[in-house]
Design a protein around this motif. Structure first.
Motif, PDB file in Angstrom:
ATOM      1  N   GLN A 274      53.031  92.498  49.280  1.00 14.44           N
ATOM      2  CA  GLN A 274      54.304  92.408  48.560  1.00 14.44           C
ATOM      3  C   GLN A 274      55.140  91.237  49.077  1.00 14.44           C
ATOM      4  N   ILE A 275      55.151  91.056  50.391  1.00 10.26           N
ATOM      5  CA  ILE A 275      55.895  89.923  50.958  1.00 10.26           C
ATOM      6  C   ILE A 275      55.282  88.601  50.503  1.00 10.26           C
ATOM      7  N   GLU A 276      53.952  88.535  50.499  1.00 10.53           N
ATOM      8  CA  GLU A 276      53.281  87.297  50.124  1.00 10.53           C
ATOM      9  C   GLU A 276      53.499  86.957  48.650  1.00 10.53           C
ATOM     10  N   SER A 277      53.403  87.959  47.778  1.00 18.84           N
ATOM     11  CA  SER A 277      53.502  87.705  46.344  1.00 18.84           C
ATOM     12  C   SER A 277      54.926  87.496  45.871  1.00 18.84           C
ATOM     13  N   ASN A 278      55.906  88.096  46.570  1.00 20.89           N
ATOM     14  CA  ASN A 278      57.298  88.018  46.123  1.00 20.89           C
ATOM     15  C   ASN A 278      58.131  86.974  46.854  1.00 20.89           C
ATOM     16  N   PHE A 279      57.690  86.545  48.035  1.00 22.05           N
ATOM     17  CA  PHE A 279      58.492  85.612  48.812  1.00 22.05           C
ATOM     18  C   PHE A 279      57.721  84.341  49.164  1.00 22.05           C
ATOM     19  N   MET A 285      54.508  77.844  46.760  1.00 18.56           N
ATOM     20  CA  MET A 285      53.762  77.286  45.640  1.00 18.56           C
ATOM     21  C   MET A 285      54.666  76.697  44.559  1.00 18.56           C
ATOM     22  N   ALA A 286      55.908  77.180  44.471  1.00 16.53           N
ATOM     23  CA  ALA A 286      56.796  76.627  43.454  1.00 16.53           C
ATOM     24  C   ALA A 286      57.073  75.152  43.694  1.00 16.53           C
ATOM     25  N   LEU A 292      52.176  79.798  36.027  1.00 13.32           N
ATOM     26  CA  LEU A 292      52.659  81.125  35.693  1.00 13.32           C
ATOM     27  C   LEU A 292      51.666  82.172  36.191  1.00 13.32           C
ATOM     28  N   PRO A 293      52.138  83.330  36.663  1.00 11.91           N
ATOM     29  CA  PRO A 293      51.223  84.359  37.190  1.00 11.91           C
ATOM     30  C   PRO A 293      50.207  84.835  36.161  1.00 11.91           C
TER      31      PRO A 293
END
Length: 378
Positions: A274-279, A285-286, A292-293
């Motif tokens: 969750q930390i990796e995917s949300n933060f 990567m942005a 887009l996911p």
């Protein structure tokens, strides 16, 4: 259709068929290009410190092979030891589970005893499956040899491209018409920058996930924490599916100590994901690669369907490159230019009413770029 058009159509169909037949070779070539791009960028960093090109390339290759050797040195010995312990503990676990079932049969009514499974009968039912797996051991070995040969092919191609990357780039550019070669060279520059951005972002994410996994496993007291953390970071290269693949060996090793540790490992890995995917991924990567996911997930499903595990592993860099080519060629050079040839600049001349013989003509010239096509009747 004329004869020349039919010949062109048949040539396009045959070309697509040939590309489909050699799709696996093309994927291996792309893997070599990605690896060569990475090592070439690293060599250029060394060259910026005044190191000559040849020595910089050798240094980059040495670091790459040192990383591979270090990876297997950290992963293989602990996993081999834990796997041996797992093979010893699994029969004991079956015996303990069988004893628990026997104790349960003495405490429940006789009508329910028939619904309790027997371990021996389950083992007998699983025997054909085990025999089938053992019978396919030769196929597994041959498949492993095929994987080794593919890896060697990728390494050889990487070395050839890395020796003189500009020559191979020039050959690729010459495959396009002369008027479009400068444009293709610019697109290749953008692809190289995007691949470098993806590599940088992936490396940062790998390090962060590996460190968090190591800290979590160390707090729980799970064996082979370093190897499991390295494996978690490596599988993070595969978005969406990688974390699921990395949690299975961690839970299996944790289960050897205490069953509750396996559940705790699952919770820790879920929090890290969750930390990796949300933060981590949105922040890192942005700035490196904007994807887009949903496009990332669709690309994974597409490449794993047609190319197997290697396609899953290379799905993200393939998507990055495909996005640039579609954006530059299809959108900018084709769709954005569609119909622009009919747009034209029109000069309006406004003349004063009823000029006399001695009157001066007054004109105003206005250049207007119309966004709608001009009607020929006007």
């Amino acid at each position: 259709m004329k004869l020349g058009q039919w010949i062109g159509l048949i040539a396009i169909v045959l070309s697509l068929y040939i590309l489909w037949q050699i799709r696996e070779v093309l994927l291996l070539m792309f893997a070599a290009v990605v690896l060569a791009t990475t090592l070439n960028r690293l060599a250029k960093r060394f060259q910026s410190f005044g190191i000559r090109r040849g020595f910089a390339v050798l240094l980059a290759v040495a670091i790459f092979f040192a990383g591979i050797v270090g990876f297997f040195w950290l992963i293989v010995p602990p996993f081999a030891q834990q796997f041996q312990e797992l093979t010893n503990q699994v029969p004991k676990g079956f015996e303990r589970f069988n004893d628990w079932l026997d104790a349960l049969r003495t405490r429940i009514p006789n009508q329910l005893v028939t619904y309790i499974p027997d371990i021996n009968s389950l083992i007998q039912q699983a025997q054909p499956f085990v025999n089938r797996v053992l019978g396919n051991s030769f196929a597994f070995v041959s498949g492993s040899l095929e994987v080794v040969l593919k890896i060697l092919l990728v390494l050889v191609l990487t070395g050839m491209i890395l020796a003189d990357p500009l020559a191979y780039r020039k050959v690729f550019v010459q495959l396009f018409p002369s008027f479009y070669r400068r444009r293709v060279d610019g697109i290749l520059d953008k692809c190289e920058v995007s691949l470098e951005g993806w590599i940088t972002g992936a490396f940062i994410a790998i390090c962060v996930v590996g460190v968090m996994s190591f800290v979590g496993l160390l707090i729980l007291g799970v064996k082979a924490a370093v190897a499991l953390a390295v494996l978690a970071g490596f599988f993070n290269l595969i978005p969406n599916l990688g974390p699921t693949m990395s949690v299975i060996p961690a839970m299996a090793i944790a289960f050897l100590d205490e069953p509750w540790k396996a559940v705790a490992v699952l919770i820790v890995y879920f929090i890290i994901q969750q930390i990796e995917s949300n933060f981590i991924t949105p922040v890192v990567m942005a700035h490196q690669v904007s994807l887009l996911p949903a496009i990332t997930l669709i690309a994974q499903l597409f490449f794993v369907t047609f190319f197997g595990f290697l396609g899953l592993f290379l799905a993200l860099p393939l998507t990055v490159v495909a996005k640039i080519w579609l954006q530059e060629v299809l959108i900018k050079d084709v769709l954005d230019q569609w119909g622009n040839d009919r747009l034209q600049e029109t000069e309006f001349v406004i003349v004063s009413e009823s000029p006399g013989a001695n009157d001066n003509w007054t004109t105003e010239s206005l250049d207007i770029n119309h966004e709608q096509p001009i009607d020929d009747d006007n």
